[in-house]
Design an enzyme around this catalytic site. Structure first.
Site, PDB file in Angstrom:
ATOM      1  N   HIS A  86      38.262  30.560  41.786  1.00  8.94           N
ATOM      2  CA  HIS A  86      37.034  31.016  42.163  1.00  8.94           C
ATOM      3  C   HIS A  86      36.059  29.097  42.215  1.00  8.94           C
ATOM      4  O   HIS A  86      36.409  29.132  42.171  1.00  8.94           O
ATOM      5  CB  HIS A  86      36.422  31.522  40.309  1.00  8.94           C
ATOM      6  CG  HIS A  86      37.375  32.942  39.469  1.00  8.94           C
ATOM      7  ND1 HIS A  86      36.940  33.920  39.961  1.00  8.94           N
ATOM      8  CD2 HIS A  86      38.159  32.588  39.181  1.00  8.94           C
ATOM      9  CE1 HIS A  86      37.407  34.991  39.214  1.00  8.94           C
ATOM     10  NE2 HIS A  86      38.232  34.036  38.603  1.00  8.94           N
TER      11      HIS A  86
ATOM     12  N   GLU B  81      37.843  28.338  38.205  1.00  6.60           N
ATOM     13  CA  GLU B  81      36.731  28.023  38.755  1.00  6.60           C
ATOM     14  C   GLU B  81      36.873  26.528  39.116  1.00  6.60           C
ATOM     15  O   GLU B  81      37.030  25.450  38.285  1.00  6.60           O
ATOM     16  CB  GLU B  81      35.741  28.164  37.702  1.00  6.60           C
ATOM     17  CG  GLU B  81      35.464  29.634  37.420  1.00  6.60           C
ATOM     18  CD  GLU B  81      34.521  30.482  37.301  1.00  6.60           C
ATOM     19  OE1 GLU B  81      34.373  30.210  39.077  1.00  6.60           O
ATOM     20  OE2 GLU B  81      34.410  31.473  37.147  1.00  6.60           O
TER      21      GLU B  81
ATOM     22  N   HIS C 118      38.738  34.812  44.139  1.00  6.45           N
ATOM     23  CA  HIS C 118      38.202  36.134  43.744  1.00  6.45           C
ATOM     24  C   HIS C 118      38.102  37.519  44.451  1.00  6.45           C
ATOM     25  O   HIS C 118      37.803  38.485  44.149  1.00  6.45           O
ATOM     26  CB  HIS C 118      37.030  36.301  42.964  1.00  6.45           C
ATOM     27  CG  HIS C 118      36.676  36.561  41.531  1.00  6.45           C
ATOM     28  ND1 HIS C 118      35.643  35.719  41.398  1.00  6.45           N
ATOM     29  CD2 HIS C 118      37.027  37.846  40.907  1.00  6.45           C
ATOM     30  CE1 HIS C 118      34.909  37.623  40.708  1.00  6.45           C
ATOM     31  NE2 HIS C 118      36.030  37.994  40.606  1.00  6.45           N
TER      32      HIS C 118
ATOM     33  N   ASP D 129      33.896  34.247  46.393  1.00  7.05           N
ATOM     34  CA  ASP D 129      34.795  33.011  46.263  1.00  7.05           C
ATOM     35  C   ASP D 129      36.471  33.134  46.353  1.00  7.05           C
ATOM     36  O   ASP D 129      36.763  34.180  46.101  1.00  7.05           O
ATOM     37  CB  ASP D 129      34.111  32.330  44.928  1.00  7.05           C
ATOM     38  CG  ASP D 129      34.380  33.832  43.997  1.00  7.05           C
ATOM     39  OD1 ASP D 129      34.057  34.730  43.634  1.00  7.05           O
ATOM     40  OD2 ASP D 129      34.969  32.657  42.500  1.00  7.05           O
TER      41      ASP D 129
END
Length: 182
Positions: free
Chosen positions: A37, A119, A158, A168
């Site tokens: 992500h 992330e 994602h 993303d």
């Protein structure tokens, strides 16, 4: 290349920040997808404390904060990789972080049940840093070694599991460079 290890489903070398936004996986042995992500708060601003606050559930979303649309949002990820390569872990890998939302992969829904979410501090269109690529590759190698159902073929963005809803890690992410460094 940097090496990591995992103890008690936490990555050594990562700063652990407990998120309340997680629960038990339906099957803690069924970790077979890695989801990449990106995140920044506010969008495009890096190095702020707001991502951590969001994942901890302490982000000020009152009127005038600029974060009003995030009120009541309960999300987390297993790891965050900052622009300088620093690692933060919010949820142990054997627990279900709330990062994927409505999602499916290869016909199987609820990707949070069986995935690890990472992330990268960034945006869908920003280029990622060399430190992030090197750290992501090192972490990915460690995860692939630790969780045998994870494979190179089961690393996705994602955007691949929430088509039409998420974009993303986006056009700024160089998949071939990342995979070459694995």
């Amino acid at each position: 290349m940097k090496r990591h290890s995992i103890k008690n489903h936490c990555l050594n070398g990562a700063r652990f920040v407990a998120s309340p936004h997680y629960d038990a996986r339906p099957d803690a042995e069924d970790i077979n997808l890695l989801v990449i992500h990106c995140i920044s708060l506010p969008e495009g601003e890096f190095g702020t404390p707001y991502v951590e606050q969001l994942f901890k559930g302490t982000l000020d979303t009152t009127a005038g904060s600029g974060f009003e649309p995030l009120a009541g949002l309960r999300v987390s990820a297993h790891l965050v990789i900052r622009r300088d390569g620093q690692l933060e872990q919010y949820v142990p890998f054997n627990q279900r972080a709330w990062h994927a939302g409505v999602s499916s992969y290869c016909g199987r829904r609820r990707c949070n049940d069986y995935s690890i979410g990472i992330e990268l501090e960034g945006t869908d269109t920003s280029e990622y840093t060399e430190q992030q690529y090197q750290q992501l590759a090192a972490v990915s190698r460690t995860l692939l070694a630790e969780y045998p159902k994870l494979t190179r073929q089961r690393i996705v963005g994602h955007e691949h599991i929430a088509r039409g809803r998420k974009t993303d890690p986006g056009t700024g992410f160089n998949w071939s460079y990342y995979l070459t460094n694995l």
